[in-house]
Design an enzyme around this catalytic site. Structure first.
Site, PDB file in Angstrom:
ATOM      1  N   LYS A  36       0.829  -1.208   0.000  1.00  0.00           N
ATOM      2  CA  LYS A  36       0.000   0.000   0.000  1.00  0.00           C
ATOM      3  C   LYS A  36       0.869   1.266   0.000  1.00  0.00           C
ATOM      4  CE  LYS A  36      -4.266   0.817   2.443  1.00  0.00           C
ATOM      5  NZ  LYS A  36      -4.965   0.599   3.702  1.00  0.00           N
ATOM      6  N   GLU A 156     -18.419   6.669   2.467  1.00  0.00           N
ATOM      7  CA  GLU A 156     -17.714   6.254   1.272  1.00  0.00           C
ATOM      8  C   GLU A 156     -18.482   6.770   0.066  1.00  0.00           C
ATOM      9  OE1 GLU A 156     -16.775   2.116   1.043  1.00  0.00           O
ATOM     10  OE2 GLU A 156     -16.202   2.060   3.143  1.00  0.00           O
ATOM     11  N   LYS A 205     -20.691   8.242  18.126  1.00  0.00           N
ATOM     12  CA  LYS A 205     -20.446   7.584  16.834  1.00  0.00           C
ATOM     13  C   LYS A 205     -21.316   6.332  16.676  1.00  0.00           C
ATOM     14  CE  LYS A 205     -18.615   6.058  13.110  1.00  0.00           C
ATOM     15  NZ  LYS A 205     -18.402   6.680  11.834  1.00  0.00           N
ATOM     16  N   ALA A 253     -36.157   2.486   1.092  1.00  0.00           N
ATOM     17  CA  ALA A 253     -36.319   1.042   1.285  1.00  0.00           C
ATOM     18  C   ALA A 253     -35.533   0.323   0.197  1.00  0.00           C
ATOM     19  CB  ALA A 253     -37.794   0.685   1.210  1.00  0.00           C
ATOM     20  N   CYS A 261     -19.368  -0.254   7.804  1.00  0.00           N
ATOM     21  CA  CYS A 261     -19.701   0.451   9.051  1.00  0.00           C
ATOM     22  C   CYS A 261     -20.985  -0.034   9.724  1.00  0.00           C
ATOM     23  CB  CYS A 261     -19.803   1.944   8.774  1.00  0.00           C
ATOM     24  SG  CYS A 261     -18.322   2.565   7.966  1.00  0.00           S
TER      25      CYS A 261
HETATM   26  C1  UGA Z   1     -21.896   5.303   7.099  1.00  0.00           C
HETATM   27  C2  UGA Z   1     -22.425   6.624   7.678  1.00  0.00           C
HETATM   28  O1  UGA Z   1     -23.421   7.179   6.800  1.00  0.00           O
HETATM   29  C3  UGA Z   1     -21.304   7.638   7.864  1.00  0.00           C
HETATM   30  O2  UGA Z   1     -21.783   8.818   8.485  1.00  0.00           O
HETATM   31  C4  UGA Z   1     -20.215   7.004   8.741  1.00  0.00           C
HETATM   32  O3  UGA Z   1     -19.093   7.871   8.887  1.00  0.00           O
HETATM   33  C5  UGA Z   1     -19.727   5.717   8.109  1.00  0.00           C
HETATM   34  O4  UGA Z   1     -20.856   4.814   7.956  1.00  0.00           O
HETATM   35  C6  UGA Z   1     -18.702   5.114   9.017  1.00  0.00           C
HETATM   36  O5  UGA Z   1     -19.034   4.739  10.135  1.00  0.00           O
HETATM   37  O6  UGA Z   1     -17.502   5.135   8.665  1.00  0.00           O
HETATM   38  P1  UGA Z   1     -21.199   4.441   4.649  1.00  0.00           P
HETATM   39  O7  UGA Z   1     -21.106   3.084   5.258  1.00  0.00           O
HETATM   40  O8  UGA Z   1     -20.079   4.922   3.793  1.00  0.00           O
HETATM   41  O9  UGA Z   1     -21.383   5.575   5.796  1.00  0.00           O
HETATM   42  O10 UGA Z   1     -22.483   4.451   3.742  1.00  0.00           O
HETATM   43  P2  UGA Z   1     -23.979   5.035   3.792  1.00  0.00           P
HETATM   44  O11 UGA Z   1     -24.126   6.019   2.714  1.00  0.00           O
HETATM   45  O12 UGA Z   1     -24.364   5.471   5.136  1.00  0.00           O
HETATM   46  O13 UGA Z   1     -24.805   3.726   3.384  1.00  0.00           O
HETATM   47  C7  UGA Z   1     -24.758   2.542   4.156  1.00  0.00           C
HETATM   48  C8  UGA Z   1     -25.672   1.498   3.602  1.00  0.00           C
HETATM   49  O14 UGA Z   1     -27.030   1.857   3.837  1.00  0.00           O
HETATM   50  C9  UGA Z   1     -25.569   1.251   2.108  1.00  0.00           C
HETATM   51  O15 UGA Z   1     -25.575  -0.127   1.859  1.00  0.00           O
HETATM   52  C10 UGA Z   1     -26.807   1.902   1.530  1.00  0.00           C
HETATM   53  O16 UGA Z   1     -27.253   1.285   0.346  1.00  0.00           O
HETATM   54  C11 UGA Z   1     -27.791   1.692   2.666  1.00  0.00           C
HETATM   55  N1  UGA Z   1     -28.900   2.678   2.673  1.00  0.00           N
HETATM   56  C12 UGA Z   1     -28.646   3.981   2.939  1.00  0.00           C
HETATM   57  C13 UGA Z   1     -30.196   2.248   2.479  1.00  0.00           C
HETATM   58  O17 UGA Z   1     -30.472   1.052   2.252  1.00  0.00           O
HETATM   59  N2  UGA Z   1     -31.225   3.171   2.532  1.00  0.00           N
HETATM   60  C14 UGA Z   1     -30.997   4.468   2.782  1.00  0.00           C
HETATM   61  O18 UGA Z   1     -31.976   5.247   2.825  1.00  0.00           O
HETATM   62  C15 UGA Z   1     -29.676   4.902   2.989  1.00  0.00           C
END
Ligand code: UGA
Length: 430
Positions: A36, A156, A205, A253, A261
């Site tokens: 890396k 992400e 968190k 949904a 995460c």
């Molecule tokens: C999540 C949090 O949103 C961040 O604030 C946090 O910093 C991060 O985890 C972490 O702990 O590092 P992330 O995992 O990158 O971020 O992605 P999200 O955009 O939150 O989506 C997570 C999952 O939820 C995805 O699979 C997405 O498809 C799903 N999702 C999201 C839904 O099924 N419905 C929604 O309405 C929103």
């Protein structure tokens, strides 16, 4: 301008390092994985994250960021040391803290002047105190340090813009002056700093991620009820979201949440709660509903096709969400495993995640386009809502498919339009 050291160059570490460098600071990132390290030194990012590559190149050229595996040189003249190493799930669901412990140990051994140690990794409540002890036990005499917990909320796929436009900066410390200095470091971002104690910051968190996951499981449960009672969950979410107390976000949904995460953090919080003698019933339900969302999606296909055995199923989208190549805990994996276990052959396309996916799902046939996935398929499944799937030429797709069946796991198409185009169409909760 401050001298900053960032330990670990995963999503959080690399984004943090590159963005602080872009704000004009001098940043040294420590990475012990030599492969890396070589990639980063040659100016390439080992992960796919929109905007990160350009920012990395710009700051490398300007000499504001360097990469090393040497703690001694990295810690020289550094006032702020960020710990951003991984905290993966261990066998029992608790967070594996070995990387945090190892970096605390190395920081303690190699620190030669006063510094603030900032924990950005998602760590169980109480870890800040543990890091404090490890560093203190290894430190040379007459050096003082403070621990600040600064949980990261970036997503992400939008990590860069999340870094530069945070809703809030959470800082937890027993030494309030140290917390204020870290708040000052973030001042150019113009966000409110919430200063609290160490354990509370760590809890914020977990509670935030668990709440967002709860919203997703809540809307997925409502979706299931909508399907039975003839309502449309997308409209329900719109109607609910217009209430300012509820808000419109995280009410889509679908086939459940994935990623590095939510699954890990909900389970870790569950484990923390259970170990402390609590009975975290809601967290248990959140996890159960998420698992069921994937099972129900496959069940819909079974209901339409009768059997999955001998069928050819096309899957559009593999990463856990759009704009990332991350396959960790992706819903696609659970869905494809179930399809294959019942004798279906699977072909798939994803704009960026196919290389990562091929390691986890080696028996899938990977295609060059969404249209190739449709060829001879008995059904097409949308699992990740990449933009390029939103306006496909469905007349062409219908000709290619053996049967015109579309299961839309992210509700990106209009049910009426799809039916008018001659498809047997099923969304989620509508
Ligand atoms: C999540 C949090 O949103 C961040 O604030 C946090 O910093 C991060 O985890 C972490 O702990 O590092 P992330 O995992 O990158 O971020 O992605 P999200 O955009 O939150 O989506 C997570 C999952 O939820 C995805 O699979 C997405 O498809 C799903 N999702 C999201 C839904 O099924 N419905 C929604 O309405 C929103």
């Amino acid at each position: 301008m401050q001298n900053i050291c960032v330990v670990g160059t995963g999503y959080v570490g690399l984004t943090t390092g590159v963005c602080f460098a872009d704000l004009g600071n001098r940043v040294t990132c420590i990475e012990i994985d030599i492969h890396k390290l070589d990639t980063l030194r040659s100016g390439r990012t080992p992960i796919y994250e929109p905007g990160l590559q350009e920012l990395l190149e710009r700051n490398l050229r300007a000499g504001r960021i360097v990469f090393t595996d040497d703690y001694v040189s990295a810690l020289v003249d550094t006032s702020f040391v960020f710990i951003t190493v991984g905290t993966p799930m261990s066998g029992n669901g608790a967070a594996d803290l070995s990387q945090v412990e190892a970096s605390a140990h190395s920081i303690g051994l190699n620190l030669t002047h006063d510094a603030i140690i900032i924990d950005k990794s998602t760590v169980p409540v109480g870890t800040g105190d543990m890091v404090n002890k490890i560093i203190a036990a290894n430190l040379r005499p007459n050096i003082s340090f403070s621990i600040v917990s600064n949980p990261e909320f970036l997503r992400e796929g939008s990590a860069i813009s999340d870094f530069f436009n945070p809703d809030r900066i959470v800082l937890g410390a027993d030494d309030r002056e140290a917390a204020q200095r870290v708040a000052d470091l973030h001042a150019p971002l113009g966000a409110e700093a919430i200063i609290t104690d160490l354990r509370t910051a760590e809890m914020i968190k977990y509670a935030s991620n668990a709440f967002l996951a709860t919203r997703i499981s809540f809307i997925n449960e409502i979706a299931q009820i909508c399907e039975k009672l003839g309502a449309d969950v997308k409209e329900v979410a719109r109607g609910m979201g217009a209430d300012r107390r509820i808000g419109p976000h995280f009410l889509d949904a679908g086939v459940g949440y994935g990623g590095s995460c939510f699954p890990k953090d909900v389970l870790a919080l569950y484990y923390m709660a259970a170990s402390a003698g609590c009975h975290p019933q809601l967290l248990q339900a959140v996890m159960d509903i998420n698992r069921d969302a994937r099972c129900r999606f496959v069940q819909k296909l079974r209901d339409i096709l009768g059997t999955l055995d001998g069928t050819l199923i096309g899957v559009l989208g593999l990463s856990f969400k759009p704009n990332t190549d991350d396959m960790r805990e992706a819903s696609s994996v659970a869905i494809i495993n179930e399809l294959q276990a019942e004798g279906a052959r699977v072909k798939a396309y994803d704009p960026v995640a196919m290389e990562a996916a091929s390691e986890i799902l080696p028996t899938v046939t990977y295609c060059a386009t969404a249209y190739d996935v449709a060829k001879e398929a008995d059904a097409l499944l949308v699992v990740t809502e990449w933009n390029e799937f939103k306006q496909l030429a469905f007349d062409k797709i219908k000709q290619y498919m053996r049967q015109p069946i579309v299961l839309d796991g992210r509700n990106i198409y209009d049910p009426m339009e799809m039916q008018a185009k001659g498809f047997t169409y099923r969304g989620v909760g509508r």
